[in-house]
Scaffold this active site. Structure first.
Site, short mmCIF file in Angstrom:
data_model
loop_
_atom_site.label_atom_id
_atom_site.label_comp_id
_atom_site.label_asym_id
_atom_site.label_seq_id
_atom_site.Cartn_x
_atom_site.Cartn_y
_atom_site.Cartn_z
N THR A 255 31.44 45.87 46.12
CA THR A 255 30.53 45.80 47.28
C THR A 255 29.44 46.85 47.11
OG1 THR A 255 32.33 45.04 48.70
CG2 THR A 255 30.41 45.98 49.81
N ASN B 233 34.53 33.03 45.30
CA ASN B 233 35.85 33.58 45.64
C ASN B 233 36.64 32.72 46.63
OD1 ASN B 233 33.55 34.67 47.15
ND2 ASN B 233 35.12 35.52 48.48
N GLN C 264 34.88 37.76 40.48
CA GLN C 264 36.04 36.89 40.24
C GLN C 264 36.21 36.50 38.77
OE1 GLN C 264 38.46 36.20 42.32
NE2 GLN C 264 37.55 37.05 44.18
N SER D 120 35.28 44.60 39.81
CA SER D 120 36.14 45.32 40.74
C SER D 120 37.56 45.33 40.15
CB SER D 120 36.13 44.59 42.08
OG SER D 120 36.93 45.28 43.00
N ALA D 121 38.08 46.53 39.89
CA ALA D 121 39.34 46.66 39.13
C ALA D 121 40.52 45.95 39.78
CB ALA D 121 39.67 48.14 38.95
N HIS D 122 40.54 45.91 41.11
CA HIS D 122 41.75 45.37 41.76
C HIS D 122 41.86 43.85 41.66
CE1 HIS D 122 40.14 44.07 45.86
NE2 HIS D 122 39.12 44.76 45.41
N THR E 157 31.35 62.75 42.63
CA THR E 157 32.39 63.00 41.61
C THR E 157 33.13 61.71 41.31
OG1 THR E 157 32.61 65.24 42.45
CG2 THR E 157 34.43 64.41 41.07
N CYS F 179 37.72 39.71 52.88
CA CYS F 179 36.70 40.55 53.51
C CYS F 179 36.20 39.93 54.80
CB CYS F 179 35.52 40.76 52.57
SG CYS F 179 36.05 41.17 50.94
N1 PLP Z 1 32.20 39.72 45.51
C1 PLP Z 1 33.18 38.80 45.43
C2 PLP Z 1 32.86 37.45 44.86
C3 PLP Z 1 34.48 39.10 45.85
O1 PLP Z 1 35.43 38.17 45.75
C4 PLP Z 1 34.73 40.38 46.39
C5 PLP Z 1 36.08 40.72 46.89
O2 PLP Z 1 36.85 39.86 47.26
C6 PLP Z 1 33.69 41.32 46.42
C7 PLP Z 1 32.44 40.95 45.99
C8 PLP Z 1 33.92 42.71 46.93
O3 PLP Z 1 34.64 43.45 45.99
P1 PLP Z 1 35.25 44.88 46.34
O4 PLP Z 1 36.59 44.62 46.97
O5 PLP Z 1 35.39 45.61 45.06
O6 PLP Z 1 34.31 45.56 47.24
#
Ligand code: PLP
Length: 371
Positions: free
Chosen positions: A70, A149, A177, A197-199, A235, A324
């Site tokens: 994000t 997503n 994704q 995004s690592a998770h 940091t 989200c």
């Molecule tokens: N963009 C897409 C397509 C996503 O699926 C997501 C999270 O689900 C994000 C952005 C946001 O990622 P983050 O959780 O790292 O902020």
């Protein structure tokens, strides 16, 4: 608990946790410190950057660590408009809010004009319309995601990138994704900015990175420090960056095996659901779709909230769409494909850790729900 919400987040790989541990316990130095403890951590950070860059076939100076995707999307969109003389943002109504909101904010402030590319009822982007928009608007930034997503649709980002190049537009793709799940060759891909995004690939939460093509650098969103070559002050989250790098390496090295597993699981899931439930229809583009996301509409329009709640009570976790957007009554993506925004929608998203047996449990639970 059976977990089918991997598009929201994936469980941390134990190998990743092991890689992170020394950077939480022993190597605690600040990478900006000039003493030995700091320098040692700085070296690890730069090794991590090099490793990610080499897997993406770009230069390590083009990789910048962030707190999440994000942030990276915001930094790119706002920074590019600020620095690169962009007057138009061309995007689609199917983008994540992390793209739509910064773009809408800039338009509200009168800094850019916002244009949405048409899409069809499956969510496929109209490339002819994109070309028209590009030809009629100079100094544009195009922001089109690689894969959606909520629907799992995969967009032709190489083709989109070529169109941008031909029309002198900058191209940003929200690759959240697909980063880690796809092979990117940034030497060849006509893409200026991407994010990760690592998770989403079995790494830790709260860390990501952005790729910024050389000479397409923009003004920082977060300023006040020289970290990340002054493009992202603050940091660095060292342990998480080390974890993300380990997760990224594992995901890339095991990509073929994972693809086979996911393809098999998705095809089994689709066959089971489509052969048993007339009340379910698949949303999105079937022929160009991620192996790990399946979006379904439920008819007659049952509330997916009740269904998801009942499944949750049975120990099965899945979602109605983007995590989200949780709390939102309707999905902007479903609205964009002209589906009734209040119709019941469920998203089943898989990871390599799921099994056919888990799918059987889900199918049985759905049978009980729909009987
Ligand atoms: N963009 C897409 C397509 C996503 O699926 C997501 C999270 O689900 C994000 C952005 C946001 O990622 P983050 O959780 O790292 O902020």
């Amino acid at each position: 608990m059976i977990y089918f919400d991997n598009a929201a987040t994936t469980p941390l790989d134990e190998r990743v946790f092991e890689a992170m541990k020394p950077y939480l316990l022993e190597h605690f130095g600040n990478p900006s410190s000039t003493h030995a403890l700091g320098r040692q951590v700085k070296v690890a950070l730069e090794e991590a950057r090099k490793s990610i860059a080499s897997l993406l076939k770009c230069h390590s100076s083009e990789i910048f660590f962030t707190s999440c995707a994000t942030e990276a999307n915001n930094a790119i969109i706002k920074g590019v408009v600020d620095k690169m003389g962009v007057k138009h943002i061309i995007t689609s109504k199917l983008e994540h809010h992390a793209v739509l909101q910064p773009a809408e904010d800039l338009a509200k402030r009168g800094l850019v004009e916002l244009h949405y590319v048409n899409n069809d009822s499956q969510g496929a982007i109209d490339l002819g319309h994109l070309e028209e928009l590009l030809k009629s608007h100079e100094c544009a930034l195009v922001s089109i995601m690689h894969a959606n997503n909520e629907l799992g649709n995969v967009n032709a980002i190489e083709e989109i990138g070529e169109l941008c190049k031909q029309n002198n537009a900058l191209f940003h793709s929200d690759t959240v994704q697909t980063a880690g799940h796809n092979v990117f060759d940034l030497e060849k891909f006509p893409i200026d900015y991407m994010v990760a995004s690592a998770h989403k690939f079995h790494g830790p939460k709260g860390v990501g990175f952005m790729f910024v093509r050389k000479e397409k650098r923009f003004s920082p969103l977060v300023s006040g420090g020289a970290q990340e070559k002054e493009l992202r002050a603050g940091t660095e989250n060292v342990a998480s960056i080390i974890g993300m790098t380990e997760a990224f390496e594992l995901a890339q090295n095991e990509i073929d095996v994972n693809e086979v597993v996911l393809k098999r699981l998705k095809s089994y899931l689709v066959d089971e659901l489509m052969s048993r439930f007339d009340c379910l229809t698949i949303n999105g583009t079937v022929d160009s779709s991620l192996n790990n996301i399946l979006s379904l509409s439920i008819s007659p329009e049952k509330t997916s909230t009740m269904l998801l709640f009942s499944l949750d009570m049975k120990g099965i976790a899945l979602s109605g769409g983007s995590a989200c957007g949780s709390g939102a009554v309707s999905s902007h993506v479903m609205e964009a494909i002209h589906s009734d925004p209040k119709a019941g929608v469920i998203r089943i998203s898989l990871s390599r850790l799921n099994t056919k047996e888990e799918i059987d449990v889900l199918v049985k639970a759905l049978e009980e729900q729909f009987k």
